[in-house]
Each structure stands twice: as C-alpha cells, then as structure tokens.
Design an enzyme around this catalytic site. Sequence first.
Site, PDB file in Angstrom:
ATOM      1  N   TYR A  23       0.724  -1.223  -0.107  1.00  0.00           N
ATOM      2  CA  TYR A  23      -0.001  -0.107  -0.094  1.00  0.00           C
ATOM      3  C   TYR A  23       0.643   1.236  -0.090  1.00  0.00           C
ATOM      4  O   TYR A  23       0.230   2.614  -0.039  1.00  0.00           O
ATOM      5  CB  TYR A  23      -1.084   0.065   1.160  1.00  0.00           C
ATOM      6  CG  TYR A  23      -1.941  -1.029   1.262  1.00  0.00           C
ATOM      7  CD1 TYR A  23      -2.747  -1.042   0.394  1.00  0.00           C
ATOM      8  CD2 TYR A  23      -1.948  -2.124   2.131  1.00  0.00           C
ATOM      9  CE1 TYR A  23      -3.979  -2.102   0.223  1.00  0.00           C
ATOM     10  CE2 TYR A  23      -2.937  -3.159   2.055  1.00  0.00           C
ATOM     11  CZ  TYR A  23      -3.675  -3.147   1.224  1.00  0.00           C
ATOM     12  OH  TYR A  23      -4.847  -4.237   1.078  1.00  0.00           O
ATOM     13  N   HIS A  28      -4.379   6.052  -1.567  1.00  0.00           N
ATOM     14  CA  HIS A  28      -5.197   5.938  -0.382  1.00  0.00           C
ATOM     15  C   HIS A  28      -4.234   6.321   0.790  1.00  0.00           C
ATOM     16  O   HIS A  28      -4.678   6.510   1.988  1.00  0.00           O
ATOM     17  CB  HIS A  28      -5.947   4.651  -0.362  1.00  0.00           C
ATOM     18  CG  HIS A  28      -7.229   4.538   0.444  1.00  0.00           C
ATOM     19  ND1 HIS A  28      -7.968   5.575   0.460  1.00  0.00           N
ATOM     20  CD2 HIS A  28      -7.666   3.561   0.987  1.00  0.00           C
ATOM     21  CE1 HIS A  28      -9.017   5.234   1.291  1.00  0.00           C
ATOM     22  NE2 HIS A  28      -8.823   3.818   1.428  1.00  0.00           N
ATOM     23  N   TYR A  75      -5.290  -0.759   9.811  1.00  0.00           N
ATOM     24  CA  TYR A  75      -5.713  -0.894   8.251  1.00  0.00           C
ATOM     25  C   TYR A  75      -6.927   0.417   8.443  1.00  0.00           C
ATOM     26  O   TYR A  75      -7.393   0.682   9.585  1.00  0.00           O
ATOM     27  CB  TYR A  75      -6.450  -2.334   8.130  1.00  0.00           C
ATOM     28  CG  TYR A  75      -5.310  -3.157   7.750  1.00  0.00           C
ATOM     29  CD1 TYR A  75      -4.978  -3.282   6.185  1.00  0.00           C
ATOM     30  CD2 TYR A  75      -4.877  -3.912   8.528  1.00  0.00           C
ATOM     31  CE1 TYR A  75      -3.847  -4.070   6.086  1.00  0.00           C
ATOM     32  CE2 TYR A  75      -3.933  -5.040   8.232  1.00  0.00           C
ATOM     33  CZ  TYR A  75      -3.264  -4.692   6.761  1.00  0.00           C
ATOM     34  OH  TYR A  75      -2.303  -5.513   6.780  1.00  0.00           O
ATOM     35  N   ASN A  77     -10.146   1.035   7.788  1.00  0.00           N
ATOM     36  CA  ASN A  77     -11.611   0.808   8.398  1.00  0.00           C
ATOM     37  C   ASN A  77     -11.459   0.826   9.785  1.00  0.00           C
ATOM     38  O   ASN A  77     -12.676   0.955  10.433  1.00  0.00           O
ATOM     39  CB  ASN A  77     -11.933  -0.469   7.755  1.00  0.00           C
ATOM     40  CG  ASN A  77     -12.198  -0.392   6.370  1.00  0.00           C
ATOM     41  OD1 ASN A  77     -11.804   0.413   5.558  1.00  0.00           O
ATOM     42  ND2 ASN A  77     -12.931  -1.651   5.848  1.00  0.00           N
ATOM     43  N   ASP A 102      -7.257  11.380   1.873  1.00  0.00           N
ATOM     44  CA  ASP A 102      -7.350  11.177   0.496  1.00  0.00           C
ATOM     45  C   ASP A 102      -8.734  11.538   0.425  1.00  0.00           C
ATOM     46  O   ASP A 102      -9.621  11.035   1.107  1.00  0.00           O
ATOM     47  CB  ASP A 102      -7.092  10.059  -0.087  1.00  0.00           C
ATOM     48  CG  ASP A 102      -7.632   8.979   0.464  1.00  0.00           C
ATOM     49  OD1 ASP A 102      -7.456   8.588   1.546  1.00  0.00           O
ATOM     50  OD2 ASP A 102      -8.472   8.267  -0.338  1.00  0.00           O
ATOM     51  N   ASN A 123     -13.772   5.548   4.680  1.00  0.00           N
ATOM     52  CA  ASN A 123     -14.020   4.442   5.697  1.00  0.00           C
ATOM     53  C   ASN A 123     -13.109   4.770   6.784  1.00  0.00           C
ATOM     54  O   ASN A 123     -13.507   4.695   7.832  1.00  0.00           O
ATOM     55  CB  ASN A 123     -13.687   3.059   5.187  1.00  0.00           C
ATOM     56  CG  ASN A 123     -14.686   2.389   4.199  1.00  0.00           C
ATOM     57  OD1 ASN A 123     -16.075   2.793   4.338  1.00  0.00           O
ATOM     58  ND2 ASN A 123     -14.405   1.569   3.364  1.00  0.00           N
TER      59      ASN A 123
END
Length: 208
Positions: A23, A28, A75, A77, A102, A123
């Site tokens: 990632y 993101h 993470y 979420n 973002d 999220n």
Amino acid sequence: MTEAVTMVIPQLIVGLGNPEPKYDKTRHNIGFAAVDALSRSWKIPLAENRKFQGEYGEGIAPNREKIRLLKPLTYMNLSGQSMQAVISWYKLPPESVLVIYDDMDLPLGKTRLRLSGSAGGHNGMKSAIAHLGTQNFPRVRIGIGKPKNAASTDNSDSVSHVLGRFSASETKLMSEVLEFVVECVELTLKQGVEKAMNRCNSYTISNL
C-alpha cells in the site's frame, strides 16, 4: 447572543492509510505520506507503538508547543481505534485531533481544510467519527482525483484508483502538495484552524 469563538489548535495530527509495503505510496495512503512529511520537517521520529496500534512520535512543533503525530496501523477501516487509544491516554479533546486523508472528490493539486464534517464515504473517517463520538474535529482532505472513466458505475474502478500509485508527473505534483500541506498544518498551529482555512482552501497546485 453571540457564541464565544475558541481557537482550535491541533495537538494530535493523524494521517490515514494502510500498513504493508503493497500500500506504500498509493493514493489512499497520502495521509501517511503527509505525516511522514511533517515528521521530516519537524524532526520528530516515528516508531511503532503497540499501545496506540500505530506509528507514533511526539516533539515540539513550530509553534513551540508539544505536538503528537500518528499513523494508525490498524488498516484504514479501523483507524479510529488507534486514534481513540491516543486521545484516551493523553485525555485530549476530539477537536484537538487533525486528520489528514485522501479525497477522490477533489482534483489533484487541491486541498481542503475544515473544522468538522461528515465522513463523505471515506471508511477511515467513518471509523474516526465512530470512535471519537463526534464529527467536530478538523481535517485536511488531499485531492487524489477520480479515475479516468469516472462515469462508470463499476466500483472496482474506484478501488483500483485509490489503491493505485501516482504516475511520475503526479508524483512530482504531489510532492509539492505535501509541502503545501506542511505549510497549512503549521498555520493551524500558529493561527488556529479557522484562520488557516483562508490560505489552505484558496490555493491550487498545478503541474502546468
């Protein structure tokens, strides 16, 4: 009757993103990149803190006050879990938390500083609002633009866009955006979020 306006000065700055190398440098994860830029600029090292479920650092900000930096490693979420751990430990009010993340609804080169607001479908922000118990905390949204075929209703296009990496020209532009974000955050510390909004919301960085 007029309400007394209290100046909102951030004490904790949180960048949203996902852990794991795959990632790294994705659209993101621009919130992570922003906190990394602040960490470098202010010479505040970040280290994994298990109690806070994130990479955390604290030091003295340009306004000569103590500042805390956080990259949740839960993470996206579950970002709010990490944020809640920090504010509970230090007994910080939610409005002292500035979150950087973002936003697909903003074009590349555009940033938006706000005192409060909804999650807007993000999220990480949904989790932040749920764990802080309020929408009333400042945030900086960094534009990552929409996918090229934005008219398509296929959600997979949006997912691959936000989890994709910037092109070479976009990367150059985003490095300038991150410099500007550092400037904006420093303004919030020196003048308060409301005054800083005038500068941070009126400027667009272009690669033309």
